[in-house]
Design a protein around this motif. Sequence first.
Motif, PDB file in Angstrom:
ATOM      1  N   PHE A 527      29.447  75.115  62.093  1.00  0.00           N
ATOM      2  CA  PHE A 527      28.220  76.045  61.864  1.00  0.00           C
ATOM      3  C   PHE A 527      27.684  76.551  62.975  1.00  0.00           C
ATOM      4  O   PHE A 527      27.229  77.768  63.042  1.00  0.00           O
ATOM      5  CB  PHE A 527      27.298  75.272  60.869  1.00  0.00           C
ATOM      6  CG  PHE A 527      25.954  75.646  60.939  1.00  0.00           C
ATOM      7  CD1 PHE A 527      25.648  76.891  60.534  1.00  0.00           C
ATOM      8  CD2 PHE A 527      24.990  74.979  61.756  1.00  0.00           C
ATOM      9  CE1 PHE A 527      24.392  77.496  60.374  1.00  0.00           C
ATOM     10  CE2 PHE A 527      23.451  75.656  61.444  1.00  0.00           C
ATOM     11  CZ  PHE A 527      23.374  76.559  60.939  1.00  0.00           C
ATOM     12  N   TRP A 528      27.284  75.698  64.048  1.00  0.00           N
ATOM     13  CA  TRP A 528      26.833  76.164  65.127  1.00  0.00           C
ATOM     14  C   TRP A 528      27.639  77.043  65.982  1.00  0.00           C
ATOM     15  O   TRP A 528      27.050  78.008  66.596  1.00  0.00           O
ATOM     16  CB  TRP A 528      26.501  74.842  66.181  1.00  0.00           C
ATOM     17  CG  TRP A 528      25.362  73.926  65.793  1.00  0.00           C
ATOM     18  CD1 TRP A 528      25.632  72.758  65.132  1.00  0.00           C
ATOM     19  CD2 TRP A 528      24.209  74.102  65.370  1.00  0.00           C
ATOM     20  NE1 TRP A 528      24.489  72.178  64.812  1.00  0.00           N
ATOM     21  CE2 TRP A 528      23.352  73.231  64.989  1.00  0.00           C
ATOM     22  CE3 TRP A 528      23.351  75.306  65.739  1.00  0.00           C
ATOM     23  CZ2 TRP A 528      22.270  72.997  64.438  1.00  0.00           C
ATOM     24  CZ3 TRP A 528      22.109  75.242  65.230  1.00  0.00           C
ATOM     25  CH2 TRP A 528      21.419  74.289  64.832  1.00  0.00           C
ATOM     26  N   LEU A 529      28.989  76.912  66.082  1.00  0.00           N
ATOM     27  CA  LEU A 529      29.642  78.180  66.533  1.00  0.00           C
ATOM     28  C   LEU A 529      29.622  79.259  65.820  1.00  0.00           C
ATOM     29  O   LEU A 529      29.320  80.654  66.516  1.00  0.00           O
ATOM     30  CB  LEU A 529      31.054  77.785  66.373  1.00  0.00           C
ATOM     31  CG  LEU A 529      31.592  76.507  67.426  1.00  0.00           C
ATOM     32  CD1 LEU A 529      32.814  75.984  67.268  1.00  0.00           C
ATOM     33  CD2 LEU A 529      31.408  76.976  68.953  1.00  0.00           C
ATOM     34  N   LEU A 530      29.625  79.496  64.567  1.00  0.00           N
ATOM     35  CA  LEU A 530      29.402  80.874  63.658  1.00  0.00           C
ATOM     36  C   LEU A 530      27.818  81.186  63.931  1.00  0.00           C
ATOM     37  O   LEU A 530      27.668  82.428  64.003  1.00  0.00           O
ATOM     38  CB  LEU A 530      29.598  80.405  62.283  1.00  0.00           C
ATOM     39  CG  LEU A 530      30.994  80.134  61.866  1.00  0.00           C
ATOM     40  CD1 LEU A 530      31.030  79.650  60.513  1.00  0.00           C
ATOM     41  CD2 LEU A 530      31.953  81.192  62.121  1.00  0.00           C
ATOM     42  N   LEU A 531      27.002  80.301  63.968  1.00  0.00           N
ATOM     43  CA  LEU A 531      25.795  80.938  64.371  1.00  0.00           C
ATOM     44  C   LEU A 531      25.448  81.304  65.663  1.00  0.00           C
ATOM     45  O   LEU A 531      24.841  82.595  65.712  1.00  0.00           O
ATOM     46  CB  LEU A 531      24.494  79.628  64.354  1.00  0.00           C
ATOM     47  CG  LEU A 531      23.036  79.788  64.166  1.00  0.00           C
ATOM     48  CD1 LEU A 531      22.705  80.757  62.862  1.00  0.00           C
ATOM     49  CD2 LEU A 531      22.357  78.570  64.181  1.00  0.00           C
ATOM     50  N   GLY A 532      25.927  80.757  66.596  1.00  0.00           N
ATOM     51  CA  GLY A 532      26.024  81.516  68.038  1.00  0.00           C
ATOM     52  C   GLY A 532      26.866  82.701  68.025  1.00  0.00           C
ATOM     53  O   GLY A 532      26.411  83.787  68.631  1.00  0.00           O
TER      54      GLY A 532
END
Length: 546
Positions: A527-532
């Motif tokens: 999720f954090w990768l996609l959010l970034g």
Amino acid sequence: MPAPGLLTVLAQWVMLSAGWRRLVLAYGAGALGALAMPPFGALPALVVALCAAVWLLDGATTGRGEWRTLRTAGLIGWAWGFGYLTAGLWWLGSAFLVEADEFAWALPLGVIGLPAVLGLFYGVGFALARLIWSPGAGRIFALAFGLSTSEWLRGHLFTGFPWNTLGMALGQNLWLMQTAAGIGLYGLTLLAVLVAAAPATLATGGTGAARLGPSLAAGLVLAATALSGAARLPAGPDATVAGIRLRLVQPNLNQDAKFRPENREDILDRYIELSDRAAAPDRSGLADVTHVIWPESAFPFLIQRDPAALARIAAALPPGKQLITGAARADTAAEGERPHFFNSILTLAAGPKLGDAYDKVHLVPFGEYLPGILDATLRALHVRQFVSIPGGFTPGDRARQRILSVPGLPAIAATICYEAIFPGAIVPETNPNEPPPVPGLILNLTNDAWFGDTPGPRQHFAQARLRAVEEGLPLVRDANTGISAVVDAHGRITASLPLGVEGVLDADLPVRLEQRTVYARFGDAPFWLLLGLTLALAVAARRGSA
């Protein structure tokens, strides 16, 4: 110049709204978006709600500096979130009427006050989005970044309350929920906002590809997500664990009678009678089951300190059978000190012999305890938590949180009540010095009788069901008034009892997935990768439009 279409006229009207009319529109849009949540599942309602959010943010500029624009965006977001949460959580008011003589006065605090406070998270999300806003498709990425960040914060800060997180618009559909095995609930939230907000550009996205492109892309992403989810599902049912037959007991006890001590014998009789009831004409008593399961807080007394009650239960259990039950328990206090009370899961076998236990870690503020900063003040005003336990419940030790061990069952990831709504918190964190066994199932014992026949219990079940997909573990859920169910590791309901009925449910235990899911291994990292990436696309679009 051709006349603008009806959708464009509507978008311009929303953008040009101001003052109280803008806040009313934001509130109404958010309230409409709540229809996308269980049990309604109307995804188009979220499309309308988020398209309105885009147009409201388009019109948020004040011409008086960036700070005033951000403040306006935050106010719009608060109104949107207030509407969304009021419409989605109104059923909380039912709990205040169970003991109306004590709690009816506080009903507006739960039905209006809580959504008003939690709406601040959406205000932050809208302000973050406006900070990186740009014309065209770039602003869809900005809104997805802002709202996904705020939903993650809502699920973690101040004990967290991730109820009806926006990703549940996708997380209740069997095909779409499969994506949670990789990106979890918050990843679904990012995806849901991107897909549902994209049609806003049909009214304000220029011409040609700029206007149609985002909606077409959103449709393709949604279709690809559904098709990949369908492909992930096995053609047949999941295998079951040999030698295990579960009996879930759903007594359907009214909340106003459940905790009255004078009802103790009647309640115990009811549990024992139901446990011995055949679930099908060709079965008899407990002969065909290995484990009996009773819901959260089954008794209006401390069963661990009642030898007579323990003996009655043990006598009703044939040799080799195990009981798993919710129950309040108390520790042994030093002389002159008050004991600590825990909301627990206890195990019992014939003998009687108490086995392993689990103490609820994530307690409900105001329901099971009064927050420390308010505890002394509220008690001075003779205000107590909903569950009438002296001093409230004490949380279990998070650092020592254990997997529940029950003879004849795989290791159990135990949860009580709304602990099942917290993604990533189902399985205890691994201690390098003492790694816990890999669980074979999620157990959720709950009592949703507080909320009657409302969307609340149905929302609760939908969220618990999504944990099975995220973790790749079957879910066994026993609820006092329902919904009780067994769900396989792909989120398919293999057996269930509906809300508001008395009964027993006999079911086999599905196997866990052989390979741990991506989400089980890495948590919210995807999720954090996609959010970034979403943030990078929003910032690039803003710079490109400068």
